[in-house]
Design a protein around this motif. Structure first.
Motif, PDB file in Angstrom:
ATOM      1  N   PHE A  44       0.843  -1.193   0.000  1.00 30.61           N
ATOM      2  CA  PHE A  44       0.000   0.000   0.000  1.00 30.61           C
ATOM      3  C   PHE A  44       0.881   1.248   0.000  1.00 30.61           C
ATOM      4  O   PHE A  44       1.883   1.306   0.706  1.00 30.61           O
ATOM      5  N   ALA A  45       0.474   2.252  -0.765  1.00 30.81           N
ATOM      6  CA  ALA A  45       1.156   3.540  -0.799  1.00 30.81           C
ATOM      7  C   ALA A  45       0.190   4.604  -0.310  1.00 30.81           C
ATOM      8  O   ALA A  45      -0.860   4.820  -0.924  1.00 30.81           O
ATOM      9  N   GLY A  46       0.546   5.269   0.803  1.00 31.55           N
ATOM     10  CA  GLY A  46      -0.362   6.247   1.388  1.00 31.55           C
ATOM     11  C   GLY A  46       0.364   7.471   1.904  1.00 31.55           C
ATOM     12  O   GLY A  46       0.106   7.942   3.006  1.00 31.55           O
ATOM     13  N   GLY A  47       1.303   7.986   1.101  1.00 29.21           N
ATOM     14  CA  GLY A  47       2.083   9.125   1.563  1.00 29.21           C
ATOM     15  C   GLY A  47       3.245   8.676   2.421  1.00 29.21           C
ATOM     16  O   GLY A  47       3.846   7.626   2.160  1.00 29.21           O
ATOM     17  N   CYS A  48       3.554   9.435   3.440  1.00 36.78           N
ATOM     18  CA  CYS A  48       4.692   9.150   4.320  1.00 36.78           C
ATOM     19  C   CYS A  48       4.671   7.698   4.811  1.00 36.78           C
ATOM     20  O   CYS A  48       3.758   7.280   5.514  1.00 36.78           O
ATOM     21  N   PHE A  49       5.707   6.940   4.452  1.00 31.92           N
ATOM     22  CA  PHE A  49       5.679   5.523   4.834  1.00 31.92           C
ATOM     23  C   PHE A  49       5.882   5.304   6.322  1.00 31.92           C
ATOM     24  O   PHE A  49       5.505   4.259   6.851  1.00 31.92           O
ATOM     25  N   TRP A  50       6.461   6.273   7.023  1.00 31.26           N
ATOM     26  CA  TRP A  50       6.532   6.150   8.486  1.00 31.26           C
ATOM     27  C   TRP A  50       5.136   5.974   9.068  1.00 31.26           C
ATOM     28  O   TRP A  50       4.916   5.143   9.958  1.00 31.26           O
ATOM     29  N   SER A  67       8.996  -0.348   5.138  1.00 23.53           N
ATOM     30  CA  SER A  67       8.890   0.850   4.319  1.00 23.53           C
ATOM     31  C   SER A  67       9.788   0.712   3.101  1.00 23.53           C
ATOM     32  O   SER A  67      10.901   0.172   3.193  1.00 23.53           O
ATOM     33  N   GLY A  68       9.301   1.206   1.960  1.00 23.09           N
ATOM     34  CA  GLY A  68      10.113   1.098   0.758  1.00 23.09           C
ATOM     35  C   GLY A  68       9.553   1.886  -0.405  1.00 23.09           C
ATOM     36  O   GLY A  68       8.720   2.778  -0.238  1.00 23.09           O
ATOM     37  N   TYR A  69      10.008   1.516  -1.590  1.00 21.11           N
ATOM     38  CA  TYR A  69       9.655   2.222  -2.818  1.00 21.11           C
ATOM     39  C   TYR A  69       9.204   1.206  -3.869  1.00 21.11           C
ATOM     40  O   TYR A  69       9.795   0.136  -4.000  1.00 21.11           O
ATOM     41  N   THR A  70       8.180   1.567  -4.644  1.00 17.79           N
ATOM     42  CA  THR A  70       7.702   0.669  -5.683  1.00 17.79           C
ATOM     43  C   THR A  70       7.008   1.459  -6.782  1.00 17.79           C
ATOM     44  O   THR A  70       6.638   2.616  -6.599  1.00 17.79           O
ATOM     45  N   GLU A  91       6.340   6.125  -2.311  1.00 15.78           N
ATOM     46  CA  GLU A  91       6.666   5.634  -0.973  1.00 15.78           C
ATOM     47  C   GLU A  91       5.575   4.635  -0.616  1.00 15.78           C
ATOM     48  O   GLU A  91       4.385   4.945  -0.709  1.00 15.78           O
ATOM     49  N   ALA A  92       5.951   3.443  -0.193  1.00 15.52           N
ATOM     50  CA  ALA A  92       4.974   2.391   0.056  1.00 15.52           C
ATOM     51  C   ALA A  92       5.403   1.533   1.233  1.00 15.52           C
ATOM     52  O   ALA A  92       6.538   1.632   1.717  1.00 15.52           O
ATOM     53  N   VAL A  93       4.483   0.695   1.671  1.00 14.08           N
ATOM     54  CA  VAL A  93       4.758  -0.234   2.765  1.00 14.08           C
ATOM     55  C   VAL A  93       4.333  -1.632   2.350  1.00 14.08           C
ATOM     56  O   VAL A  93       3.219  -1.829   1.860  1.00 14.08           O
ATOM     57  N   LYS A  94       5.248  -2.576   2.536  1.00 13.15           N
ATOM     58  CA  LYS A  94       4.908  -3.989   2.318  1.00 13.15           C
ATOM     59  C   LYS A  94       4.447  -4.570   3.644  1.00 13.15           C
ATOM     60  O   LYS A  94       5.174  -4.534   4.640  1.00 13.15           O
ATOM     61  N   VAL A  95       3.237  -5.089   3.662  1.00  6.64           N
ATOM     62  CA  VAL A  95       2.625  -5.641   4.863  1.00  6.64           C
ATOM     63  C   VAL A  95       2.619  -7.161   4.770  1.00  6.64           C
ATOM     64  O   VAL A  95       2.065  -7.724   3.822  1.00  6.64           O
ATOM     65  N   THR A  96       3.240  -7.816   5.719  1.00  9.92           N
ATOM     66  CA  THR A  96       3.170  -9.274   5.811  1.00  9.92           C
ATOM     67  C   THR A  96       2.139  -9.612   6.882  1.00  9.92           C
ATOM     68  O   THR A  96       2.198  -9.084   7.994  1.00  9.92           O
ATOM     69  N   TYR A  97       1.187 -10.481   6.537  1.00  6.59           N
ATOM     70  CA  TYR A  97       0.081 -10.740   7.447  1.00  6.59           C
ATOM     71  C   TYR A  97      -0.316 -12.207   7.447  1.00  6.59           C
ATOM     72  O   TYR A  97       0.036 -12.971   6.533  1.00  6.59           O
ATOM     73  N   ASP A  98      -1.050 -12.580   8.476  1.00  7.82           N
ATOM     74  CA  ASP A  98      -1.565 -13.939   8.632  1.00  7.82           C
ATOM     75  C   ASP A  98      -3.023 -13.947   8.169  1.00  7.82           C
ATOM     76  O   ASP A  98      -3.891 -13.392   8.845  1.00  7.82           O
TER      77      ASP A  98
END
Length: 213
Positions: A44-50, A67-70, A91-98
């Protein structure tokens, strides 16, 4: 592109020194924990990855956030090059989930309610291509969920939604000093988030109680 002066001030010197700033000892590092076999990922990319990272870390069933780039055209981009708008990355975030604890549908709906999907210029105080919002999808199933989520947001808000649904692309982890920033530099992060107006805008857009961390 325009990066908030708040973030420029907070990150100045990080890259040169190679050091992370810790204001909270013993910050948990979930990347040291092996995820279960059934773990899945979403981007997901939602602005500031922090901020996106901090929000998703609150979700039960989320195992890890990076946090990363894609979505760009340059290999192994740097924070400086991405924020200057020369790479096409978000700026994006990779989320690992169950998936047995939280579904992709739930994550997508959570995400859209923690951003401003009506802002075509960026997110909150950060403006520029790298701060636009998007859901990066893998396969038709994720595409359908993401599209339905955006349609629901448009109906709820009664406004045009500019958040994009884009095909998954190579995800490049950001520099170490960006990872878990809200834990490592809690005071600086809290100041930035408040001054940027993220939570105030979320409550204005989605209603009372609609804010992150």
């Amino acid at each position: 592109m325009q990066r908030s002066a708040l973030v420029i001030a907070l990150t100045a010197g990080f890259a040169a020194s190679g050091l992370a700033f810790f204001s909270s000892a013993g910050a948990e590092d979930r990347r040291l924990v092996d995820p279960p076999t059934r773990a899945a990922t979403a981007v997901f990319a939602g602005g500031c990855f922090w901020c996106v990272e901090a929000d998703f870390d609150k979700v039960d069933g989320v195992l890890d956030t990076i946090s990363g780039y894609t979505g760009g055209t340059v290999e192994n981009p740097s924070y400086r090059s991405v924020t200057q708008g020369n790479t096409g990355h978000y700026e994006a975030v990779k989320v690992t989930y169950d998936p047995s604890k939280v579904s992709y549908d739930e994550l997508a709906n959570y995400f859209i309610r923690h951003i401003d999907p009506t802002d075509a210029k960026g997110q909150f105080c950060d403006k520029g291509d790298s701060y636009r919002s998007a859901i990066f999808v893998s396969g038709q199933g994720e595409h359908d969920v993401a599209t339905t989520t955006l349609d629901g947001a448009a109906e709820t808000l009664g406004q045009d939604i500019v958040t994009k649904v884009l095909p998954a692309a190579t995800f490049w982890p950001a520099e170490d000093y960006h990872q878990d920033y809200y834990l490592r530099s809690a005071v600086k992060y809290g100041y930035y988030r408040k001054a940027c107006g993220r939570d105030a805008r979320l409550e204005q857009l989605w209603g009372p109680g609609a804010k992150g961390s």
